[in-house]
Motif scaffolding. Sequence first.
Motif, PDB file in Angstrom:
ATOM      1  N   ALA A  29     -27.193  65.576  66.119  1.00 31.55           N
ATOM      2  CA  ALA A  29     -27.989  64.416  65.760  1.00 31.55           C
ATOM      3  C   ALA A  29     -29.345  64.754  66.029  1.00 31.55           C
ATOM      4  O   ALA A  29     -29.659  65.414  67.019  1.00 31.55           O
ATOM      5  CB  ALA A  29     -27.636  63.202  66.505  1.00 31.55           C
ATOM      6  N   LEU A  30     -30.268  64.033  65.597  1.00 32.36           N
ATOM      7  CA  LEU A  30     -31.797  64.123  66.045  1.00 32.36           C
ATOM      8  C   LEU A  30     -31.927  63.571  67.205  1.00 32.36           C
ATOM      9  O   LEU A  30     -31.491  62.461  67.780  1.00 32.36           O
ATOM     10  CB  LEU A  30     -32.746  63.838  64.866  1.00 32.36           C
ATOM     11  CG  LEU A  30     -32.865  64.362  63.520  1.00 32.36           C
ATOM     12  CD1 LEU A  30     -33.378  63.642  62.493  1.00 32.36           C
ATOM     13  CD2 LEU A  30     -33.410  65.671  63.936  1.00 32.36           C
ATOM     14  N   LEU A  31     -32.738  64.094  68.039  1.00 28.89           N
ATOM     15  CA  LEU A  31     -33.105  63.271  69.560  1.00 28.89           C
ATOM     16  C   LEU A  31     -34.254  62.478  69.457  1.00 28.89           C
ATOM     17  O   LEU A  31     -35.250  62.555  68.506  1.00 28.89           O
ATOM     18  CB  LEU A  31     -33.372  64.222  70.576  1.00 28.89           C
ATOM     19  CG  LEU A  31     -32.099  65.540  70.896  1.00 28.89           C
ATOM     20  CD1 LEU A  31     -32.618  66.553  71.740  1.00 28.89           C
ATOM     21  CD2 LEU A  31     -30.902  64.774  71.139  1.00 28.89           C
ATOM     22  N   GLU A  32     -34.256  61.301  70.136  1.00 22.40           N
ATOM     23  CA  GLU A  32     -35.313  60.283  70.322  1.00 22.40           C
ATOM     24  C   GLU A  32     -36.656  60.959  70.486  1.00 22.40           C
ATOM     25  O   GLU A  32     -37.699  60.676  70.181  1.00 22.40           O
ATOM     26  CB  GLU A  32     -35.006  59.327  71.378  1.00 22.40           C
ATOM     27  CG  GLU A  32     -35.751  58.151  71.363  1.00 22.40           C
ATOM     28  CD  GLU A  32     -35.344  56.995  72.522  1.00 22.40           C
ATOM     29  OE1 GLU A  32     -35.451  55.800  72.233  1.00 22.40           O
ATOM     30  OE2 GLU A  32     -34.643  57.482  73.389  1.00 22.40           O
ATOM     31  N   ASN A  70     -28.923  59.225  55.381  1.00 23.22           N
ATOM     32  CA  ASN A  70     -27.987  59.916  56.109  1.00 23.22           C
ATOM     33  C   ASN A  70     -28.743  60.596  57.277  1.00 23.22           C
ATOM     34  O   ASN A  70     -29.387  61.454  57.218  1.00 23.22           O
ATOM     35  CB  ASN A  70     -27.657  61.161  55.077  1.00 23.22           C
ATOM     36  CG  ASN A  70     -26.229  61.832  55.555  1.00 23.22           C
ATOM     37  OD1 ASN A  70     -25.763  61.422  56.638  1.00 23.22           O
ATOM     38  ND2 ASN A  70     -26.315  63.154  54.801  1.00 23.22           N
ATOM     39  N   LEU A  71     -28.419  59.812  58.427  1.00 21.57           N
ATOM     40  CA  LEU A  71     -29.268  60.478  59.768  1.00 21.57           C
ATOM     41  C   LEU A  71     -28.537  60.028  60.692  1.00 21.57           C
ATOM     42  O   LEU A  71     -27.867  58.838  60.901  1.00 21.57           O
ATOM     43  CB  LEU A  71     -30.417  59.195  59.666  1.00 21.57           C
ATOM     44  CG  LEU A  71     -31.526  59.583  60.482  1.00 21.57           C
ATOM     45  CD1 LEU A  71     -31.984  60.928  60.487  1.00 21.57           C
ATOM     46  CD2 LEU A  71     -32.653  58.623  60.595  1.00 21.57           C
ATOM     47  N   ARG A  72     -28.166  60.776  61.537  1.00 22.87           N
ATOM     48  CA  ARG A  72     -27.869  60.788  62.944  1.00 22.87           C
ATOM     49  C   ARG A  72     -28.783  60.702  64.109  1.00 22.87           C
ATOM     50  O   ARG A  72     -29.447  61.708  64.220  1.00 22.87           O
ATOM     51  CB  ARG A  72     -26.744  61.915  63.004  1.00 22.87           C
ATOM     52  CG  ARG A  72     -25.658  61.638  62.105  1.00 22.87           C
ATOM     53  CD  ARG A  72     -24.616  62.964  62.386  1.00 22.87           C
ATOM     54  NE  ARG A  72     -23.851  62.758  63.537  1.00 22.87           N
ATOM     55  CZ  ARG A  72     -22.936  63.689  63.946  1.00 22.87           C
ATOM     56  NH1 ARG A  72     -22.526  64.731  63.225  1.00 22.87           N
ATOM     57  NH2 ARG A  72     -22.188  63.288  65.267  1.00 22.87           N
ATOM     58  N   LEU A  73     -28.928  59.873  65.026  1.00 13.71           N
ATOM     59  CA  LEU A  73     -29.773  59.658  65.900  1.00 13.71           C
ATOM     60  C   LEU A  73     -29.199  59.530  67.404  1.00 13.71           C
ATOM     61  O   LEU A  73     -28.368  58.626  67.243  1.00 13.71           O
ATOM     62  CB  LEU A  73     -30.800  58.616  65.691  1.00 13.71           C
ATOM     63  CG  LEU A  73     -31.800  58.518  64.424  1.00 13.71           C
ATOM     64  CD1 LEU A  73     -32.571  57.471  63.951  1.00 13.71           C
ATOM     65  CD2 LEU A  73     -32.722  59.906  64.907  1.00 13.71           C
TER      66      LEU A  73
END
Length: 623
Positions: free
Chosen positions: A86-89, A245-248
């Motif tokens: 996932a992408l990080l904040e 389609n995104l993982r955060l």
Amino acid sequence: MSNGVYNFLLQSPTKDELLQHLLECDVAVYNVSESATERQVEEAIWALTALHDEMESFKSQKLFILVSTVMTWAMTKPPNPDETDALLEEDFRRRKPHPSFKSHNSLENLVLKLAKGKKSKLVGYVVASGLQYGKGEDLFHYFFKVSWLMQFPKVPIFGQGTNYIPTIHVSDLGGVIQNIIEFKPRPKYIVAVDNSKISVNMDQRNHLLFVWLIVNICAFFPCCSILHMCLKIFTQLEVMCLSINLRLETFIIKDFFDLRWTSEAGMIENMESIVQEYKDTRQLLPIRILLIGPPAVGKTTLAEKLCRHYQLHHIKLKEVVEEKITQLEIVNGSNPENIHQEVMTAAQKQLGNINKSMEANQGRLADHLLFEIMEERLNSKPCKNQGFVLDGFPETYEQAKMIFSDVNEDAGNEDLELMSKAPAYKEKITPEYVFALDASDEFLTRRVQGLPESVAEKMCYTQDEFLPRLTKYRQLSGVEETLCDYFDQIEIHPLSIGNVCKDQREMITQAVGTPKNYGLSLEEQKEQDWKKEEERRWKLAAEAAVRKRRNEAALAEMAAQYEDWQKNLSEVKRQESELLEVQVLPLRNYLMKYVMPSLSEAMLECCKIKPEDPVDFLVLVMS
């Protein structure tokens, strides 16, 4: 924000008025999440710029909180293309927005640029909100609606359903904003998403929302018909959001905020509470009605009218049993590869028990099997969602107690010495409205005798069947504990309606109230309006045709009457002429005999003398 400002904003103020009220606030929250329009984004840009220009006049520090959307991250790729993490904040500086959300991204950057600095009197925060759900629903409303209406065996899925959708409950989003106001964290960019990893795969399809509520749409549409269907249901903007389609991964709201989560694990894990919240917010409440009364009193006809009015399910014992047997036979006759082994085994066992019971009881089911089938039907999703009208069942106190009483709850009440309370019952399947229809035996007999023979046979109202049924009902009504007594005991008091009431449906709808479900869809409303318009046109055309026929008939009648009048007038004139001739004849004879001789002599004398006044002369001579 004060109540005064809130009420004022609802009245669409001018920019000067809005700025004045913004200056009076300590906190300004602008929501430009996925459903915001370009005009709202432009207004937020203006508000931020205007506040920044007035910053030196602030008496105290103000907060500007922008509620944006994760769609500004939609095109962001992981640092390593091979990674699926996932992408990080903290990666917010390299986020790339969806092309349709570039203005949102620019607004986010403007907030971070203008409202920063330790000594700045205007502090800005950006909250990148996941797609919002909860309460009455917005973006996901279609899925909830079709599930509640039971329009499909499964909620439609477009594409493969392998994408991840960042989401957050609206109450949790409100909690994030409240924590920002309270704690004023150092990071100014905050990702607000729950811990769900919503993606539709074969394992997750077992999660239920009424039937299977699957809230995900893939960016890939395998065929044009599905794409057309999708675009017909959703707006283009909604399709874009649901195709993300995104993982955060977020750490600020987890590590620094005191957030009392409503749905931390996400939508699927909290589906039951979210569904209840959805129904409560939209007032989608089931209506459960029981109609009781003697045979031929009109229960079935009235039940059908109520079902149409309230969009309920008509529950008749015979049909429920027949449908259940048919369903079990279909399952038993299906390919074992298409049905789970446990389902197949359970269906075979239940069908075997039913067949044995009917063989042993001359075609009748044992009471415990009957109650089991009926309770299963009342607990079905359609009945729980919309409600039902029970038509003539149960018939006795014992039957009602077997189906509706909650034995476990009663046992708990006994332990707690709460026996003075009303007996416990299963609230989700017990009718909340009971209407006891009644009529005299003479009235019912006349009604049955007036039915066509084919109808009477179909409804079991022949003389050999009707009279025993009526006698049995009267006997059950005279026992010590009647069906109405059971509902009185659980404080659901039946309303008696006699056959003298001309509009039984109106009395019941007044007692039950307005429908508590969805109205007509846009297409259904258009179709209904079209039908009403066609009926109106047909009615006007029919009335015009009737008026035309009446006018033509009136004109023809007037012409005939005029012709008759002319004939009558000619006849009257002829008769008057003849009458005058007859009346004049005696007068002529009198004149010729007594008047004309003297008058002739006087006129001859007048001719000889030639007086100055001949008339006076004639008068003197004739007198």
